[in-house]
Motif scaffolding. Structure first.
Motif, PDB file in Angstrom:
ATOM      1  N   VAL A   1      53.408 111.043 -36.101  1.00  0.00           N
ATOM      2  CA  VAL A   1      53.360 112.397 -35.559  1.00  0.00           C
ATOM      3  C   VAL A   1      54.260 112.385 -34.325  1.00  0.00           C
ATOM      4  CG1 VAL A   1      51.199 111.830 -34.331  1.00  0.00           C
ATOM      5  CG2 VAL A   1      51.943 114.210 -34.539  1.00  0.00           C
ATOM      6  N   LEU A   2      55.232 113.299 -34.305  1.00  0.00           N
ATOM      7  CA  LEU A   2      56.187 113.338 -33.199  1.00  0.00           C
ATOM      8  C   LEU A   2      56.211 114.732 -32.573  1.00  0.00           C
ATOM      9  CD1 LEU A   2      59.220 111.322 -34.620  1.00  0.00           C
ATOM     10  CD2 LEU A   2      57.407 110.519 -33.093  1.00  0.00           C
ATOM     11  N   PRO A   3      56.354 114.788 -31.252  1.00  0.00           N
ATOM     12  CA  PRO A   3      56.413 116.087 -30.553  1.00  0.00           C
ATOM     13  C   PRO A   3      57.826 116.668 -30.551  1.00  0.00           C
ATOM     14  CG  PRO A   3      56.436 114.308 -28.961  1.00  0.00           C
ATOM     15  CD  PRO A   3      56.320 113.658 -30.310  1.00  0.00           C
ATOM     16  N   ASP A   4      57.967 117.810 -29.887  1.00  0.00           N
ATOM     17  CA  ASP A   4      59.239 118.519 -29.747  1.00  0.00           C
ATOM     18  C   ASP A   4      59.785 118.975 -31.094  1.00  0.00           C
ATOM     19  OD1 ASP A   4      59.991 118.590 -26.839  1.00  0.00           O
ATOM     20  OD2 ASP A   4      59.696 116.436 -27.062  1.00  0.00           O
ATOM     21  N   ALA A   5      58.911 119.561 -31.920  1.00  0.00           N
ATOM     22  CA  ALA A   5      59.325 120.016 -33.244  1.00  0.00           C
ATOM     23  C   ALA A   5      60.464 121.024 -33.172  1.00  0.00           C
ATOM     24  CB  ALA A   5      58.131 120.634 -33.970  1.00  0.00           C
ATOM     25  N   SER A   6      60.429 121.913 -32.180  1.00  0.00           N
ATOM     26  CA  SER A   6      61.465 122.941 -32.079  1.00  0.00           C
ATOM     27  C   SER A   6      62.802 122.390 -31.607  1.00  0.00           C
ATOM     28  CB  SER A   6      61.016 124.053 -31.123  1.00  0.00           C
ATOM     29  OG  SER A   6      59.895 124.736 -31.636  1.00  0.00           O
ATOM     30  N   TRP A   7      62.784 121.148 -31.088  1.00  0.00           N
ATOM     31  CA  TRP A   7      63.995 120.575 -30.509  1.00  0.00           C
ATOM     32  C   TRP A   7      64.400 119.289 -31.230  1.00  0.00           C
ATOM     33  CZ3 TRP A   7      66.064 123.847 -27.138  1.00  0.00           C
ATOM     34  CH2 TRP A   7      65.208 124.812 -26.566  1.00  0.00           C
ATOM     35  N   ARG A   8      63.944 119.128 -32.462  1.00  0.00           N
ATOM     36  CA  ARG A   8      64.161 117.853 -33.151  1.00  0.00           C
ATOM     37  C   ARG A   8      65.637 117.479 -33.282  1.00  0.00           C
ATOM     38  NH1 ARG A   8      62.770 121.277 -37.650  1.00  0.00           N
ATOM     39  NH2 ARG A   8      60.594 120.731 -37.392  1.00  0.00           N
ATOM     40  N   GLU A   9      66.515 118.469 -33.349  1.00  0.00           N
ATOM     41  CA  GLU A   9      67.935 118.169 -33.531  1.00  0.00           C
ATOM     42  C   GLU A   9      68.615 117.726 -32.245  1.00  0.00           C
ATOM     43  OE1 GLU A   9      69.142 118.064 -36.496  1.00  0.00           O
ATOM     44  OE2 GLU A   9      67.300 118.875 -37.388  1.00  0.00           O
ATOM     45  N   THR A  10      68.078 118.140 -31.095  1.00  0.00           N
ATOM     46  CA  THR A  10      68.743 117.857 -29.818  1.00  0.00           C
ATOM     47  C   THR A  10      67.915 116.996 -28.877  1.00  0.00           C
ATOM     48  OG1 THR A  10      67.900 119.968 -28.952  1.00  0.00           O
ATOM     49  CG2 THR A  10      70.143 119.953 -29.858  1.00  0.00           C
ATOM     50  N   ASP A  11      66.648 116.771 -29.179  1.00  0.00           N
ATOM     51  CA  ASP A  11      65.794 115.981 -28.291  1.00  0.00           C
ATOM     52  C   ASP A  11      66.314 114.551 -28.201  1.00  0.00           C
ATOM     53  OD1 ASP A  11      63.203 115.536 -26.802  1.00  0.00           O
ATOM     54  OD2 ASP A  11      62.964 114.112 -28.453  1.00  0.00           O
ATOM     55  N   THR A  12      66.449 114.036 -26.984  1.00  0.00           N
ATOM     56  CA  THR A  12      67.044 112.716 -26.791  1.00  0.00           C
ATOM     57  C   THR A  12      66.189 111.600 -27.388  1.00  0.00           C
ATOM     58  OG1 THR A  12      66.043 112.617 -24.576  1.00  0.00           O
ATOM     59  CG2 THR A  12      68.316 113.407 -24.737  1.00  0.00           C
TER      60      THR A  12
ATOM     61  N   ARG B   1      61.385 110.158 -40.787  1.00  0.00           N
ATOM     62  CA  ARG B   1      60.727 111.297 -41.436  1.00  0.00           C
ATOM     63  C   ARG B   1      59.254 111.323 -41.016  1.00  0.00           C
ATOM     64  NH1 ARG B   1      62.032 111.473 -47.540  1.00  0.00           N
ATOM     65  NH2 ARG B   1      64.073 111.919 -46.638  1.00  0.00           N
ATOM     66  N   PRO B   2      58.949 111.941 -39.869  1.00  0.00           N
ATOM     67  CA  PRO B   2      57.550 111.998 -39.423  1.00  0.00           C
ATOM     68  C   PRO B   2      56.699 112.796 -40.409  1.00  0.00           C
ATOM     69  CG  PRO B   2      58.929 113.435 -38.087  1.00  0.00           C
ATOM     70  CD  PRO B   2      59.859 112.636 -38.933  1.00  0.00           C
ATOM     71  N   ARG B   3      55.462 112.365 -40.538  1.00  0.00           N
ATOM     72  CA  ARG B   3      54.543 113.082 -41.425  1.00  0.00           C
ATOM     73  C   ARG B   3      54.094 114.383 -40.797  1.00  0.00           C
ATOM     74  NH1 ARG B   3      48.753 110.781 -43.747  1.00  0.00           N
ATOM     75  NH2 ARG B   3      48.381 112.484 -45.221  1.00  0.00           N
ATOM     76  N   ILE B   4      53.964 114.378 -39.466  1.00  0.00           N
ATOM     77  CA  ILE B   4      53.471 115.537 -38.734  1.00  0.00           C
ATOM     78  C   ILE B   4      54.400 115.792 -37.556  1.00  0.00           C
ATOM     79  CG2 ILE B   4      51.491 116.556 -37.510  1.00  0.00           C
ATOM     80  CD1 ILE B   4      49.806 114.256 -38.835  1.00  0.00           C
ATOM     81  N   GLU B   5      54.704 117.062 -37.307  1.00  0.00           N
ATOM     82  CA  GLU B   5      55.505 117.434 -36.145  1.00  0.00           C
ATOM     83  C   GLU B   5      54.756 118.490 -35.350  1.00  0.00           C
ATOM     84  OE1 GLU B   5      59.755 117.611 -36.372  1.00  0.00           O
ATOM     85  OE2 GLU B   5      59.672 117.331 -38.552  1.00  0.00           O
ATOM     86  N   VAL B   6      54.722 118.297 -34.048  1.00  0.00           N
ATOM     87  CA  VAL B   6      54.031 119.223 -33.149  1.00  0.00           C
ATOM     88  C   VAL B   6      54.954 119.516 -31.969  1.00  0.00           C
ATOM     89  CG1 VAL B   6      51.725 118.440 -33.813  1.00  0.00           C
ATOM     90  CG2 VAL B   6      52.919 117.312 -31.915  1.00  0.00           C
ATOM     91  N   GLU B   7      54.517 120.399 -31.090  1.00  0.00           N
ATOM     92  CA  GLU B   7      55.365 120.757 -29.954  1.00  0.00           C
ATOM     93  C   GLU B   7      55.144 119.864 -28.735  1.00  0.00           C
ATOM     94  OE1 GLU B   7      57.859 122.505 -29.918  1.00  0.00           O
ATOM     95  OE2 GLU B   7      57.695 123.976 -31.513  1.00  0.00           O
ATOM     96  N   ASP B   8      53.880 119.499 -28.452  1.00  0.00           N
ATOM     97  CA  ASP B   8      53.622 118.813 -27.194  1.00  0.00           C
ATOM     98  C   ASP B   8      53.040 117.428 -27.417  1.00  0.00           C
ATOM     99  OD1 ASP B   8      50.443 119.099 -26.783  1.00  0.00           O
ATOM    100  OD2 ASP B   8      51.236 120.935 -27.682  1.00  0.00           O
ATOM    101  N   THR B   9      53.236 116.580 -26.419  1.00  0.00           N
ATOM    102  CA  THR B   9      52.819 115.186 -26.491  1.00  0.00           C
ATOM    103  C   THR B   9      51.311 115.040 -26.554  1.00  0.00           C
ATOM    104  OG1 THR B   9      54.795 114.457 -25.325  1.00  0.00           O
ATOM    105  CG2 THR B   9      52.906 112.983 -25.261  1.00  0.00           C
TER     106      THR B   9
END
Length: 308
Positions: free
Chosen positions: A191-202, A219-227
Motif C-alpha cells: 500500500v503506497l501513499p500519494d496516489a494522485s501524484w504517483r507519476e511525479t512523486d519522488t 505495482r502496489p495492491r492499494i493506493e491511498v493519498e496519505d501516509t
C-alpha cells in the motif's frame, strides 16, 4: 535617576563645546540644555564641564562618561530598530510550501515557533506533494518551501537540510528479518501513499526505478493519498508499505500498534531542502525559512545520531 534626554544633551554639549551650540543642534532652548546637564551632574555628584571664556571644557569625569553615554543611546536606537522590525513582521503573511508528510517533521512545532516569537504573523502552510509545491514556487504563489530533491530549476536557491532513509514497514515480523531488496518489493503486497501524484512523486519514482531493474514493475495492491492511512492498512496486515524513518520517529507513540520496520538493500534516501526563488525574501518569510532550516537540521542530526 539618569535619563536618556540628559545623556543626549550631555553628548551634544561635549561635541559642540557650549550649551548654545548644543541647543541649536538638538533644536531646544539653551536653558533647557544647561538644566539637563546640571541635573545630570547632580545625579552623578560631579562636575562635567568648566567654563573657559564663552565655551565649556569637559572634565575627566565627562571624558569617562562619554563612551557609556554613547553606548546607552546606541542601544536604545538598536532597540527601536528591533521593535520596528518586529512591527513590520507583525503585519506580514507567510505563505510557506510543505509536502503533506512534512507535518511529521516540523509543522506544529514550526507554527508554535513562529507564533511564539512573532505572535502577529499570519501563517499559511500550503501543499500536498513536493511536485505541486515546486510548481507553486515557479508561478510565484509561494515565496519559499521545503520539498524533496531534486529541483531542476536554475532560478531556485536550494539549501539541503535533511536526509531521511526509506524503510519497509510491516505487521508481520517474518517479513522484517533481513534487509528488503527490490525483488522483495516487486513481490510484496504494498500500500503506497500519494496516489494522485504517483507519476511525479519522488519516492514513487525512486522505488519504481529500483524495482524495474529486477525486470518487474512497481505495482502496489492499494493506493491511498496519505501516509497515515497507508500505515493503518499495514497495521491490519492487509499490505505492507514503505515510508521514511523520520515519519516513524515523528509519530512516536502514535504509530499504529504492531508495526515494525526493516531497511532496504541497497539503502534508499530522500533529501529535503528549503527552496525559494532567487531574490530577496520578505522579512516574514525569512523568519520562517530560518526556523525551518534550524528545525530540519536538528532532526537530521538526531536521526544520524540514532542510526550511528
Amino acid at each position: 535617576m539618569l535619563s536618556l534626554h540628559q545623556l543626549r544633551c550631555f553628548l551634544a554639549t561635549l561635541e559642540h563645546g557650549s550649551f548654545t551650540a548644543a541647543a541649536g543642534a538638538l533644536g531646544y532652548a539653551q536653558p533647557s540644555i544647561s538644566e539637563q546637564v546640571r541635573l545630570l551632574e547632580q545625579q552623578l555628584d560631579t562636575t562635567l564641564f568648566r567654563r573657559v571664556g564663552r565655551g565649556l571644557v569637559p572634565t575627566e569625569a565627562a571624558r569617562a562618561l562619554q563612551p557609556h553615554a554613547s553606548a546607552a543611546l546606541a542601544a536604545v536606537d538598536e532597540a527601536g530598530r528591533a521593535v520596528a522590525s518586529v512591527r513590520e513582521l507583525l503585519t506580514g503573511t507567510v505563505r510557506f510550501g510543505l509536502f503533506r508528510t512534512a507535518r511529521f517533521y516540523l509543522t506544529a512545532d514550526l507554527v508554535a515557533d513562529v507564533l511564539q516569537r512573532h505572535p502577529g504573523v499570519r501563517v499559511e502552510l500550503v501543499g500536498q506533494n513536493s511536485a505541486e509545491v515546486l510548481e507553486h514556487l515557479r508561478k510565484g504563489r509561494l515565496e519559499a518551501a521545503v520539498i524533496a530533491l531534486p529541483v531542476e530549476d536554475e532560478n531556485m536557491v536550494v539549501t539541503p537540510v535533511l536526509r531521511d532513509e526509506l524503510v519497509y514497514v510491516s505487521a508481520d515480523p517474518a517479513r522484517l528479518h533481513a534487509r528488503i531488496t527490490p525483488a522483495d518489493l516487486a513481490a510484496a503486497q504494498l500500500v503506497l501513499p500519494d496516489a494522485s501524484w504517483r507519476e511525479t512523486d519522488t519516492t514513487r519514482r525512486q522505488l519504481a526505478q529500483a524495482v524495474q531493474r529486477t525486470g518487474h514493475p512497481l505495482r502496489p495492491r492499494i493506493e491511498v493519498e496519505d501516509t497515515e492511512t497507508a500505515l493503518d492498512i499495514a497495521a491490519r496486515g492487509l499490505a505492507d508499505t514503505v515510508t521514511w524513518r523520520g515519519v516513524l520517529h515523528g509519530l512516536g507513540d502514535r504509530l499504529p500498534a504492531g508495526l515494525g520496520w526493516a531497511p532496504l538493500r541497497p539503502a534508499m534516501y530522500e533529501t529535503f531542502a528549503v527552496v525559494h526563488r532567487e531574490g530577496e525574501l520578505s522579512p516574514a518569510s525569512r523568519v520562517v525559512v530560518d526556523l525551518v532550516t534550524a528545525r530540519m537540521r536538528g532532526l537530521d542530526r538526531a536521526m544520524r545520531a540514532r542510526a550511528a
